[in-house]
Scaffold this active site. Structure first.
Site, short mmCIF file in Angstrom:
data_model
loop_
_atom_site.label_atom_id
_atom_site.label_comp_id
_atom_site.label_asym_id
_atom_site.label_seq_id
_atom_site.Cartn_x
_atom_site.Cartn_y
_atom_site.Cartn_z
N MET A 82 -11.31 -6.13 5.43
CA MET A 82 -11.04 -4.97 6.64
C MET A 82 -11.04 -5.56 7.75
SD MET A 82 -10.11 -2.66 4.22
CE MET A 82 -9.12 -0.92 5.21
N MET A 124 -8.74 8.12 -0.31
CA MET A 124 -9.86 8.92 0.45
C MET A 124 -9.83 9.86 0.70
SD MET A 124 -7.25 7.07 3.94
CE MET A 124 -6.73 5.62 3.87
N MET A 174 -11.88 4.44 -0.99
CA MET A 174 -12.94 4.92 1.08
C MET A 174 -13.67 6.11 0.55
SD MET A 174 -9.48 3.06 2.76
CE MET A 174 -8.55 3.73 1.55
N HIS A 230 -7.92 1.29 -3.90
CA HIS A 230 -9.26 0.67 -2.75
C HIS A 230 -9.84 2.42 -2.72
CE1 HIS A 230 -9.44 -0.03 2.17
NE2 HIS A 230 -10.67 -0.36 0.85
N SER A 249 0.67 -1.13 0.26
CA SER A 249 0.21 -0.02 0.05
C SER A 249 0.92 1.41 -0.02
CB SER A 249 -0.60 -0.05 1.55
OG SER A 249 -1.41 1.45 1.46
C1 DX5 Z 1 -6.10 2.08 5.55
C2 DX5 Z 1 -5.47 1.48 4.33
C3 DX5 Z 1 -4.50 -0.19 4.35
C4 DX5 Z 1 -3.41 0.53 4.82
C5 DX5 Z 1 -2.73 -0.04 5.67
O1 DX5 Z 1 -7.03 2.15 5.92
O2 DX5 Z 1 -6.83 0.70 3.34
O3 DX5 Z 1 -4.40 0.14 2.75
O4 DX5 Z 1 -2.42 1.16 3.90
O5 DX5 Z 1 -1.83 0.32 6.05
P1 DX5 Z 1 -1.24 -0.87 7.44
O6 DX5 Z 1 -0.57 -2.55 6.14
O7 DX5 Z 1 0.29 -0.71 7.49
O8 DX5 Z 1 -2.10 -1.60 8.12
ZN ZN Z 2 -6.17 -0.33 1.12
#
Ligand code: DX5
Ligand code: ZN
Length: 232
Positions: A144, A44, A75, A73, A12
């Protein structure tokens, strides 16, 4: 699992340096076992989640900078309006949140029509059951394992029950969707997720917080493969 039965790793870029995304993506793009399968891009909107990251213009630039398939992804609110353009731009997988729409099948259909794979994400407290009847309409189910919004949070192991249920359903059917997990995946947590039946592992801080992101990709994949082999 994927055809080769090899676990997929999707670093990510939320944990990468946003001023150097081309170099950060290149760090996990060398051919071989250090190469990422997908690059996970967290979009996001400061409405669906209390954080703001990047949007379509940055994704369009990233598409030119890397040949790794992008796993977007989203959000965001109103995915019916905002999701298809990511697929049109060339993102491989476009995942929207179940909690952000009343009609996930309709959104998934639009993403597929725009040339993308359609992913459905569910937050840790969102039940799986209402979505079991639409598994045929999506290509990826993103479970998630933290509350969406921020990297570096603690893994919520309870969500693995959802992974186990959907894994059993997929393996006893002709469904072809991938099960992806996102949040808190690292060397301490990836094995339990692999044992539960995850195909694709998102890892932000565990990859981009490592000294060598490529080596972290290879190590996580190997750990997941070994864990998976123990239960198969
Ligand atoms: C959180 C994101 C994740 C995040 C994960 O809302 O969707 O993709 O980047 O980060 P780690 O692996 O550090 O939990
Ligand atoms: Zn994510």
């Amino acid at each position: 699992m994927t055809d080769a039965n090899t676990p997929m790793i999707a670093p990510s870029i939320l944990s990468a340096d946003f001023a150097n995304l081309a170099a950060e993506s290149a760090a996990v793009a060398h051919p071989g076992d250090t190469r990422a399968d997908w690059l996970h891009v967290d979009v996001m909107d400061a409405h669906f989640v209390p954080n703001l990251t990047l949007g379509l213009p940055v994704v369009e630039s990233l598409l030119k900078a890397t040949d790794i398939p992008l796993d977007c992804h989203l959000m965001i609110d109103d995915p019916k309006r905002w999701a298809p353009p990511y697929a049109e731009a060339g993102a491989y997988n476009v995942t929207f949140h179940a909690e952000a729409t009343d009609d996930p099948v309709d959104v998934a259909r639009d993403i597929r029509a725009a040339g993308g794979k359609a992913g459905l994400a569910i937050k840790p407290n969102t039940p799986l059951e209402p979505y079991l009847e639409i598994l045929r309409d999506i290509d990826t189910l993103l479970v998630m394992s933290v509350e969406p919004g921020f990297g570096g949070q603690k893994f919520i192991a309870e969500v693995l029950e959802k992974v186990r249920i959907v894994r059993t359903i997929i393996d006893s059917s002709d469904l072809r969707l991938l099960v992806e997990i996102d949040g808190g995946i690292n060397a301490d947590t990836i094995e339990q997720a692999a044992e539960a039946g995850v195909d694709c592992f998102v890892a932000g801080s565990a990859v981009y917080g490592a000294e060598d992101p490529g080596k972290a990709v290879a190590a996580l994949r190997e750990q997941a493969a070994a864990a998976r082999a123990r239960v198969d």
